[in-house]
Design an enzyme around this catalytic site. Structure first.
Site, PDB file in Angstrom:
ATOM      1  N   ASP A  13       9.234 -25.277  -9.602  1.00 43.30           N
ATOM      2  CA  ASP A  13      10.497 -24.531  -9.636  1.00 43.30           C
ATOM      3  C   ASP A  13      11.513 -25.024  -8.611  1.00 43.30           C
ATOM      4  OD1 ASP A  13       9.330 -22.972 -11.602  1.00 43.30           O
ATOM      5  OD2 ASP A  13       8.588 -21.507 -10.154  1.00 43.30           O
ATOM      6  N   LYS A  16      14.074 -28.941 -11.100  1.00 39.14           N
ATOM      7  CA  LYS A  16      13.966 -30.227 -11.801  1.00 39.14           C
ATOM      8  C   LYS A  16      14.848 -30.269 -13.049  1.00 39.14           C
ATOM      9  CE  LYS A  16       9.518 -29.389 -12.008  1.00 39.14           C
ATOM     10  NZ  LYS A  16       9.402 -28.251 -11.093  1.00 39.14           N
ATOM     11  N   HIS A  41      12.057 -24.840 -17.096  1.00 34.58           N
ATOM     12  CA  HIS A  41      13.104 -25.644 -16.453  1.00 34.58           C
ATOM     13  C   HIS A  41      14.475 -25.091 -16.847  1.00 34.58           C
ATOM     14  CE1 HIS A  41      10.230 -29.315 -15.901  1.00 34.58           C
ATOM     15  NE2 HIS A  41       9.783 -28.205 -15.344  1.00 34.58           N
ATOM     16  N   GLN A 221       5.880 -28.790 -12.917  1.00 27.94           N
ATOM     17  CA  GLN A 221       5.160 -28.256 -11.757  1.00 27.94           C
ATOM     18  C   GLN A 221       5.598 -29.020 -10.488  1.00 27.94           C
ATOM     19  OE1 GLN A 221       2.953 -28.930 -14.802  1.00 27.94           O
ATOM     20  NE2 GLN A 221       3.949 -27.029 -15.291  1.00 27.94           N
TER      21      GLN A 221
HETATM   22  P1  GDP Z   1      12.328 -26.186 -12.343  1.00 30.58           P
HETATM   23  O1  GDP Z   1      11.112 -25.582 -12.925  1.00 30.58           O
HETATM   24  O2  GDP Z   1      12.021 -27.142 -11.234  1.00 30.58           O
HETATM   25  O3  GDP Z   1      13.251 -26.791 -13.355  1.00 30.58           O
HETATM   26  O4  GDP Z   1      13.122 -24.975 -11.650  1.00 30.58           O
HETATM   27  P2  GDP Z   1      13.355 -23.515 -12.280  1.00 30.58           P
HETATM   28  O5  GDP Z   1      14.383 -23.623 -13.329  1.00 30.58           O
HETATM   29  O6  GDP Z   1      12.075 -22.870 -12.623  1.00 30.58           O
HETATM   30  O7  GDP Z   1      13.873 -22.738 -11.013  1.00 30.58           O
HETATM   31  C1  GDP Z   1      15.016 -23.135 -10.321  1.00 30.58           C
HETATM   32  C2  GDP Z   1      15.972 -21.945 -10.299  1.00 30.58           C
HETATM   33  O8  GDP Z   1      16.976 -22.168  -9.350  1.00 30.58           O
HETATM   34  C3  GDP Z   1      16.705 -21.758 -11.620  1.00 30.58           C
HETATM   35  O9  GDP Z   1      16.959 -20.401 -11.802  1.00 30.58           O
HETATM   36  C4  GDP Z   1      18.008 -22.533 -11.407  1.00 30.58           C
HETATM   37  O10 GDP Z   1      19.072 -22.042 -12.206  1.00 30.58           O
HETATM   38  C5  GDP Z   1      18.260 -22.244  -9.957  1.00 30.58           C
HETATM   39  N1  GDP Z   1      18.956 -23.300  -9.202  1.00 30.58           N
HETATM   40  C6  GDP Z   1      18.853 -24.642  -9.337  1.00 30.58           C
HETATM   41  N2  GDP Z   1      19.570 -25.257  -8.380  1.00 30.58           N
HETATM   42  C7  GDP Z   1      20.119 -24.293  -7.633  1.00 30.58           C
HETATM   43  C8  GDP Z   1      20.954 -24.290  -6.472  1.00 30.58           C
HETATM   44  O11 GDP Z   1      21.300 -25.314  -5.916  1.00 30.58           O
HETATM   45  N3  GDP Z   1      21.304 -23.072  -5.987  1.00 30.58           N
HETATM   46  C9  GDP Z   1      20.922 -21.896  -6.534  1.00 30.58           C
HETATM   47  N4  GDP Z   1      21.332 -20.764  -5.964  1.00 30.58           N
HETATM   48  N5  GDP Z   1      20.139 -21.858  -7.629  1.00 30.58           N
HETATM   49  C10 GDP Z   1      19.727 -23.044  -8.153  1.00 30.58           C
HETATM   50  P1  IMO Z   2       7.773 -25.772 -13.367  1.00 29.05           P
HETATM   51  O1  IMO Z   2       7.676 -27.036 -14.169  1.00 29.05           O
HETATM   52  C1  IMO Z   2       5.731 -22.978 -10.675  1.00 29.05           C
HETATM   53  C2  IMO Z   2       1.425 -22.439 -11.299  1.00 29.05           C
HETATM   54  C3  IMO Z   2       0.955 -21.091 -11.788  1.00 29.05           C
HETATM   55  C4  IMO Z   2      -0.418 -21.039 -11.161  1.00 29.05           C
HETATM   56  C5  IMO Z   2      -0.891 -22.478 -11.260  1.00 29.05           C
HETATM   57  C6  IMO Z   2      -1.778 -22.771 -12.468  1.00 29.05           C
HETATM   58  O2  IMO Z   2       8.664 -24.750 -13.938  1.00 29.05           O
HETATM   59  O3  IMO Z   2       8.041 -26.078 -11.925  1.00 29.05           O
HETATM   60  P2  IMO Z   2      -1.319 -23.025 -15.076  1.00 29.05           P
HETATM   61  O4  IMO Z   2      -0.732 -22.070 -16.063  1.00 29.05           O
HETATM   62  O5  IMO Z   2      -0.593 -24.315 -14.969  1.00 29.05           O
HETATM   63  O6  IMO Z   2      -2.778 -23.237 -15.269  1.00 29.05           O
HETATM   64  O7  IMO Z   2      -1.182 -22.276 -13.655  1.00 29.05           O
HETATM   65  O8  IMO Z   2       0.279 -23.270 -11.346  1.00 29.05           O
HETATM   66  N1  IMO Z   2       2.465 -23.084 -12.136  1.00 29.05           N
HETATM   67  C7  IMO Z   2       3.744 -23.177 -11.797  1.00 29.05           C
HETATM   68  N2  IMO Z   2       4.417 -22.695 -10.726  1.00 29.05           N
HETATM   69  N3  IMO Z   2       6.371 -23.745 -11.580  1.00 29.05           N
HETATM   70  C8  IMO Z   2       5.716 -24.265 -12.642  1.00 29.05           C
HETATM   71  O9  IMO Z   2       6.289 -25.126 -13.499  1.00 29.05           O
HETATM   72  C9  IMO Z   2       4.357 -23.954 -12.805  1.00 29.05           C
HETATM   73  N4  IMO Z   2       3.438 -24.268 -13.742  1.00 29.05           N
HETATM   74  C10 IMO Z   2       2.281 -23.740 -13.302  1.00 29.05           C
HETATM   75  O10 IMO Z   2       1.777 -20.059 -11.318  1.00 29.05           O
HETATM   76  O11 IMO Z   2      -0.321 -20.720  -9.801  1.00 29.05           O
HETATM   77 MG    MG Z   3      10.276 -23.685 -13.296  1.00 28.37          MG
END
Ligand code: GDP
Ligand code: IMO
Ligand code: MG
Length: 424
Positions: A13, A16, A41, A221
């Site tokens: 998270d 990416k 994502h 991840q």
């Molecule tokens: P990913 O799994 O790595 O693609 O990340 P996620 O989408 O799960 O989580 C990132 C969160 O942070 C999302 O809700 C994005 O909209 C938000 N986000 C990304 N970049 C920024 C930033 O620079 N500032 C803030 N405040 N939010 C961000």
């Molecule tokens: P993105 O791509 C954050 C965590 C789960 C759990 C562990 C194993 O959005 O960054 P799984 O279902 O993969 O067997 O769970 O990994 N986990 C993540 N945490 N971002 C993710 O993906 C995750 N994908 C799995 O919360 O702790």
């Molecule tokens: Mg994510």
């Protein structure tokens, strides 16, 4: 040309999806190479927000090829939902999304097994996303899996054998389930999946490289969730690290180019497992509130803490990161003081080397830095950065010995600042 890889350096998270979308105009092909719908994502642009799970984050920039690689595990039912959601908002995917025949299928019973294993673990559960990731990779490694390509040949018999085997395993668990509806959804997903082209992605990707096309591999991840190098056993079941792009796409290590390592200006984790810099006080609450730290897919509250440079440096080493990307800088905008963990104290001794086990007895050693107390969310160029923010960047670069090339100051595509004039 080589494959550039973008991957998370923390516990997922990191942002990416947003950055892959931002970088996509510079590439011809975007690929996912591991993980599956455990990923969420998020992309934001033109006042719209999208959450992608199995589909690469290059899908919104016209004219690009998007490939789900062999290292990915795919759930047809969730794939159908994802595709239909995007189609409903006017995005036609058929011409630009291709799926590896070698990607493994998450069967309906994989999800059930995931739930049964978690419930049997009780208080030591991993806190998985419940998407059947672990059981699917287990079947892949134990040579019992079904692949996308199997849908084209004698599938019913293979499916039945797999489901029967899973049912037998489930019978050993005190676990009630109703397979009928999920199987129905899954089969409908298979029909949707079949509308897409299944490809020999290793040939296709290497063909693009030979034709001098630019390929970006999008990690899911993060490094601390890697099956080998993460905080085992509280990890996911794939290699989330750079090497995973080689096995998950079929490209040689010689063909890896830039490695973009992406991290938050602080740190989060969702699910169980150790997190040395986790904060249980009002500072942690503030990070969670300001950062809207709730899972993109599961909605689970993410645990929050200060940046952990010991773990980050380890991640930089494992991945060979040569370009860093710092996300969510804006979340720290209002903080008077910012802390960074520069060492761990273990049994009274300080170390900056990431240890075998961080499950117990790891005490973070912090350095405190001044906050910048400035709203950065509307900034467009690094020339506008406050002095204290530049000092924070310098501090991180000195510690990690890798330049920070991109800084993100908000969730929108436009809130992205590229640093240094010489960035290509
Ligand atoms: P990913 O799994 O790595 O693609 O990340 P996620 O989408 O799960 O989580 C990132 C969160 O942070 C999302 O809700 C994005 O909209 C938000 N986000 C990304 N970049 C920024 C930033 O620079 N500032 C803030 N405040 N939010 C961000
Ligand atoms: P993105 O791509 C954050 C965590 C789960 C759990 C562990 C194993 O959005 O960054 P799984 O279902 O993969 O067997 O769970 O990994 N986990 C993540 N945490 N971002 C993710 O993906 C995750 N994908 C799995 O919360 O702790
Ligand atoms: Mg994510």
């Amino acid at each position: 040309m080589k494959v550039d890889v973008l991957l998370g350096l923390q516990w997922g998270d990191e942002g990416k999806g947003k950055v892959v979308d931002v970088l996509t105009p510079g590439y011809d092909v975007i690929t996912r190479f591991q993980g599956g719908p455990n990923a969420g994502h998020t992309l934001e642009f033109e006042n719209q927000k999208y959450v992608l799970r199995s589909i690469p984050s290059g899908i919104f920039q016209g004219g690009k090829v998007n490939i789900i690689g062999n290292g990915v595990v795919l759930d047809p039912a969730l794939f159908k939902q994802e595709v239909e959601g995007l189609e409903a908002s006017g995005h036609n995917l058929k011409e630009r999304l291709f799926i590896s025949k070698k990607a493994h299928l998450i069967l309906p019973t994989h999800r059930l097994l995931d739930a049964a294993y978690e419930s049997a673990k009780g208080s030591s559960k991993i806190g998985t996303t419940g998407k059947g990731i672990g059981p699917t990779y287990t079947d892949k490694i134990s040579r019992n899996g079904l692949r996308v390509g199997d849908l084209l040949c004698n599938f019913e018999a293979k499916y039945k054998a797999a489901i029967d085997r899973h049912k037998e395993i489930l019978s050993h668990y005190d676990f009630k389930y109703d397979l009928e509806q999920i199987e129905k959804d899954w089969m409908a997903g298979v029909e949707k999946l079949k509308e897409f082209q299944f490809i020999d992605s290793e040939h296709v990707v290497n063909g693009y490289l030979a034709a001098d096309k630019k390929v970006l591999a999008e990690g899911a991840q993060g490094t601390m969730l890697d099956i080998d190098f993460g905080s085992y056993p509280f990890v996911t079941s794939s290699n989330t690290i750079c090497a995973g792009a080689c096995t998950g796409l079929g490209v040689s290590p010689r063909n890896i180019g830039d490695v973009f390592g992406i991290f938050k200006a602080y740190c989060t984790r969702v699910g169980s497992g150790p997190f040395p810099t986790e904060l249980f006080d009002e500072v942690g609450e503030k990070l969670c509130d300001l950062g809207h730290e709730f899972g993109s897919v599961t909605g689970r509250r993410r645990r929050c803490g200060w940046i952990d440079l010991v773990a980050l440096k380890y991640a930089v080493m494992i991945n060979g990161v040569n370009k860093l990307i710092m996300m969510k800088s804006d979340v720290l905008d209002g903080f008077e003081k910012i802390k960074a963990c520069v060492a761990y104290k273990i049994n009274g001794e300080e170390t900056d080397e990431f240890p075998f086990d961080i499950n117990e007895g790891v005490e973070p050693v912090y350095v405190e830095l001044p906050g910048w107390k400035t709203d950065m969310t509307k900034m467009q160029s690094e020339n506008e950065f406050p002095e204290e923010f530049n000092s924070y960047l310098d501090f991180l670069e000195d510690y990690l010995e890798v330049p920070i090339k991109i800084v993100s100051v908000g969730p929108d595509r436009a809130q992205t600042i590229v640093r240094y004039k010489d960035f290509e």
